[in-house]
Design a protein around this motif. Structure first.
Motif, PDB file in Angstrom:
ATOM      1  N   ASP A   4     -35.094  33.315  10.358  1.00  0.00           N
ATOM      2  CA  ASP A   4     -34.409  32.095  10.792  1.00  0.00           C
ATOM      3  C   ASP A   4     -34.248  31.087   9.660  1.00  0.00           C
ATOM      4  O   ASP A   4     -33.697  30.000   9.861  1.00  0.00           O
ATOM      5  N   LEU A   5     -34.703  31.430   8.463  1.00  0.00           N
ATOM      6  CA  LEU A   5     -34.678  30.479   7.350  1.00  0.00           C
ATOM      7  C   LEU A   5     -33.597  30.824   6.331  1.00  0.00           C
ATOM      8  O   LEU A   5     -33.319  31.981   6.072  1.00  0.00           O
ATOM      9  N   GLY A   6     -33.010  29.776   5.754  1.00  0.00           N
ATOM     10  CA  GLY A   6     -32.032  29.950   4.690  1.00  0.00           C
ATOM     11  C   GLY A   6     -32.683  29.725   3.336  1.00  0.00           C
ATOM     12  O   GLY A   6     -33.873  30.008   3.153  1.00  0.00           O
ATOM     13  N   PHE A   7     -31.916  29.174   2.377  1.00  0.00           N
ATOM     14  CA  PHE A   7     -32.428  29.006   1.020  1.00  0.00           C
ATOM     15  C   PHE A   7     -32.339  27.562   0.534  1.00  0.00           C
ATOM     16  O   PHE A   7     -32.398  27.309  -0.670  1.00  0.00           O
ATOM     17  N   SER A   8     -32.226  26.623   1.454  1.00  0.00           N
ATOM     18  CA  SER A   8     -32.276  25.219   1.076  1.00  0.00           C
ATOM     19  C   SER A   8     -33.700  24.897   0.640  1.00  0.00           C
ATOM     20  O   SER A   8     -34.642  25.635   0.971  1.00  0.00           O
ATOM     21  N   PRO A   9     -33.917  23.815  -0.114  1.00  0.00           N
ATOM     22  CA  PRO A   9     -35.293  23.463  -0.500  1.00  0.00           C
ATOM     23  C   PRO A   9     -36.237  23.361   0.699  1.00  0.00           C
ATOM     24  O   PRO A   9     -37.389  23.812   0.617  1.00  0.00           O
ATOM     25  N   LYS A  10     -35.765  22.813   1.805  1.00  0.00           N
ATOM     26  CA  LYS A  10     -36.617  22.674   2.993  1.00  0.00           C
ATOM     27  C   LYS A  10     -36.963  24.046   3.578  1.00  0.00           C
ATOM     28  O   LYS A  10     -38.111  24.300   3.957  1.00  0.00           O
ATOM     29  N   ASP A  11     -35.976  24.937   3.649  1.00  0.00           N
ATOM     30  CA  ASP A  11     -36.237  26.275   4.178  1.00  0.00           C
ATOM     31  C   ASP A  11     -37.123  27.083   3.233  1.00  0.00           C
ATOM     32  O   ASP A  11     -37.969  27.862   3.677  1.00  0.00           O
ATOM     33  N   ARG A  12     -36.937  26.911   1.937  1.00  0.00           N
ATOM     34  CA  ARG A  12     -37.805  27.595   0.976  1.00  0.00           C
ATOM     35  C   ARG A  12     -39.253  27.130   1.150  1.00  0.00           C
ATOM     36  O   ARG A  12     -40.193  27.923   1.089  1.00  0.00           O
ATOM     37  N   GLU A  13     -39.411  25.836   1.367  1.00  0.00           N
ATOM     38  CA  GLU A  13     -40.757  25.280   1.579  1.00  0.00           C
ATOM     39  C   GLU A  13     -41.414  25.911   2.802  1.00  0.00           C
ATOM     40  O   GLU A  13     -42.576  26.327   2.759  1.00  0.00           O
ATOM     41  N   GLU A  14     -40.667  26.004   3.899  1.00  0.00           N
ATOM     42  CA  GLU A  14     -41.220  26.587   5.124  1.00  0.00           C
ATOM     43  C   GLU A  14     -41.464  28.081   4.953  1.00  0.00           C
ATOM     44  O   GLU A  14     -42.450  28.624   5.468  1.00  0.00           O
ATOM     45  N   ASN A  15     -40.590  28.751   4.227  1.00  0.00           N
ATOM     46  CA  ASN A  15     -40.764  30.173   3.935  1.00  0.00           C
ATOM     47  C   ASN A  15     -42.118  30.411   3.261  1.00  0.00           C
ATOM     48  O   ASN A  15     -42.900  31.281   3.676  1.00  0.00           O
ATOM     49  N   ILE A  16     -42.409  29.621   2.238  1.00  0.00           N
ATOM     50  CA  ILE A  16     -43.651  29.798   1.491  1.00  0.00           C
ATOM     51  C   ILE A  16     -44.853  29.357   2.317  1.00  0.00           C
ATOM     52  O   ILE A  16     -45.919  29.982   2.255  1.00  0.00           O
ATOM     53  N   ARG A  17     -44.705  28.315   3.122  1.00  0.00           N
ATOM     54  CA  ARG A  17     -45.821  27.884   3.973  1.00  0.00           C
ATOM     55  C   ARG A  17     -46.227  28.999   4.932  1.00  0.00           C
ATOM     56  O   ARG A  17     -47.405  29.323   5.072  1.00  0.00           O
ATOM     57  N   ARG A  18     -45.226  29.615   5.582  1.00  0.00           N
ATOM     58  CA  ARG A  18     -45.522  30.699   6.529  1.00  0.00           C
ATOM     59  C   ARG A  18     -46.173  31.882   5.818  1.00  0.00           C
ATOM     60  O   ARG A  18     -47.151  32.450   6.299  1.00  0.00           O
ATOM     61  N   LEU A  34     -50.931  41.154  -1.627  1.00  0.00           N
ATOM     62  CA  LEU A  34     -50.003  40.934  -2.737  1.00  0.00           C
ATOM     63  C   LEU A  34     -48.730  40.292  -2.191  1.00  0.00           C
ATOM     64  O   LEU A  34     -48.101  40.836  -1.280  1.00  0.00           O
ATOM     65  N   THR A  35     -48.349  39.153  -2.733  1.00  0.00           N
ATOM     66  CA  THR A  35     -47.112  38.511  -2.292  1.00  0.00           C
ATOM     67  C   THR A  35     -46.154  38.434  -3.477  1.00  0.00           C
ATOM     68  O   THR A  35     -46.539  38.000  -4.558  1.00  0.00           O
ATOM     69  N   ALA A  36     -44.928  38.886  -3.276  1.00  0.00           N
ATOM     70  CA  ALA A  36     -43.912  38.858  -4.327  1.00  0.00           C
ATOM     71  C   ALA A  36     -42.763  37.963  -3.863  1.00  0.00           C
ATOM     72  O   ALA A  36     -41.890  38.399  -3.119  1.00  0.00           O
ATOM     73  N   PHE A  37     -42.796  36.709  -4.292  1.00  0.00           N
ATOM     74  CA  PHE A  37     -41.813  35.709  -3.882  1.00  0.00           C
ATOM     75  C   PHE A  37     -41.406  34.885  -5.097  1.00  0.00           C
ATOM     76  O   PHE A  37     -42.259  34.537  -5.917  1.00  0.00           O
ATOM     77  N   ILE A  38     -40.128  34.565  -5.205  1.00  0.00           N
ATOM     78  CA  ILE A  38     -39.699  33.679  -6.281  1.00  0.00           C
ATOM     79  C   ILE A  38     -40.523  32.405  -6.228  1.00  0.00           C
ATOM     80  O   ILE A  38     -41.029  31.940  -7.231  1.00  0.00           O
ATOM     81  N   SER A  39     -40.674  31.843  -5.025  1.00  0.00           N
ATOM     82  CA  SER A  39     -41.447  30.604  -4.800  1.00  0.00           C
ATOM     83  C   SER A  39     -41.266  29.637  -5.965  1.00  0.00           C
ATOM     84  O   SER A  39     -42.197  29.401  -6.734  1.00  0.00           O
ATOM     85  N   PRO A  40     -40.066  29.043  -6.088  1.00  0.00           N
ATOM     86  CA  PRO A  40     -39.705  28.325  -7.315  1.00  0.00           C
ATOM     87  C   PRO A  40     -40.356  26.960  -7.520  1.00  0.00           C
ATOM     88  O   PRO A  40     -40.327  26.445  -8.628  1.00  0.00           O
ATOM     89  N   TYR A  41     -40.946  26.391  -6.464  1.00  0.00           N
ATOM     90  CA  TYR A  41     -41.426  25.013  -6.582  1.00  0.00           C
ATOM     91  C   TYR A  41     -42.945  24.930  -6.727  1.00  0.00           C
ATOM     92  O   TYR A  41     -43.695  25.564  -5.982  1.00  0.00           O
ATOM     93  N   LEU A  42     -43.399  24.125  -7.685  1.00  0.00           N
ATOM     94  CA  LEU A  42     -44.826  23.913  -7.907  1.00  0.00           C
ATOM     95  C   LEU A  42     -45.529  23.443  -6.640  1.00  0.00           C
ATOM     96  O   LEU A  42     -46.616  23.920  -6.310  1.00  0.00           O
TER      97      LEU A  42
END
Length: 202
Positions: free
Chosen positions: A74-88, A104-112
């Motif tokens: 249900d998530l896209g690639f906006s900063p807010k959706d990326r944040e929720e993606n990584i939180r989950r 092992l998690t393989a995610f771009i996870s671009p934000y500090l």
């Protein structure tokens, strides 16, 4: 996006983490691979997972693309959706690691900030969290571009793409820094396995 906390739920204690580790003979840990698309995160994580399983160690991989087919579809690639993606993913990784599994998690996870949140989720539950910066120069990952995503981003077909039209904030103090333009997958796996052995995770 934090869900409201019901007053009618209670955290149930069961087997302690110490008991679980003693009975399984393994410590749980999350190994968080971060880096640009095509830097080698998934390839390295797959190879490490296989190496650990061949050593009869519990290991399980959460892949960025795969998770978006189910848990995070249900998530896209906006900063807010990326944040929720990584939180989950951080919450799921913590749960899997708490079962005494090398997760092992393989995610771009671009934000500090998002990676810091994933680390905090683990620290609050006393689950070890290792950040692995899978580092490859932009020109190298564009040359690889196995999915053709960089070409689409350069052509304006993909509007928000990390490294081209969206930022990637490199880790400041990762536990491990692997430069995949200079290091083979086998060498990268060996570096991680040594770290896990030296720190008594396996």
């Amino acid at each position: 996006m934090a869900a409201p906390i019901s007053q009618n739920i209670v955290w149930h204690e069961g087997v302690s983490q110490e008991q679980r580790e003693e009975l399984t003979g393994q410590r749980g840990v999350t190994i968080w691979f971060t880096g640009l698309s095509a830097s080698g995160k998934s390839t390295l994580a797959c190879a490490l997972e296989l190496e650990l399983l061949q050593r009869k160690k519990r290991a399980f991989r959460l892949d960025g693309d795969n998770v978006r087919f189910g848990l995070n579809k249900d998530l896209g690639f906006s900063p807010k959706d990326r944040e929720e993606n990584i939180r989950r993913v951080g919450e799921v990784a913590k749960l899997v690691a708490s079962s005494c599994t090398a997760t092992l998690t393989a995610f771009i996870s671009p934000y500090l900030a998002d990676r810091a949140l994933a680390r905090k989720i683990h620290e609050e539950s006393k689950i070890p969290f290792l950040e692995v910066f899978v580092d490859a120069p932009l020109e190298e990952v564009e040359k690889r571009d196995p999915k053709g995503l960089y070409a689409k981003a350069r052509a304006g077909i993909i509007k928000e793409f990390t490294g081209i039209t969206a930022p990637y904030e490199a880790p400041e103090r990762p536990e491990l820094h692997i430069k995949t333009a200079e290091t083979s997958i086998e060498q990268g796996v060996a570096v991680i396995v040594k770290y896990l052995e030296d720190n008594k995770f396996i």
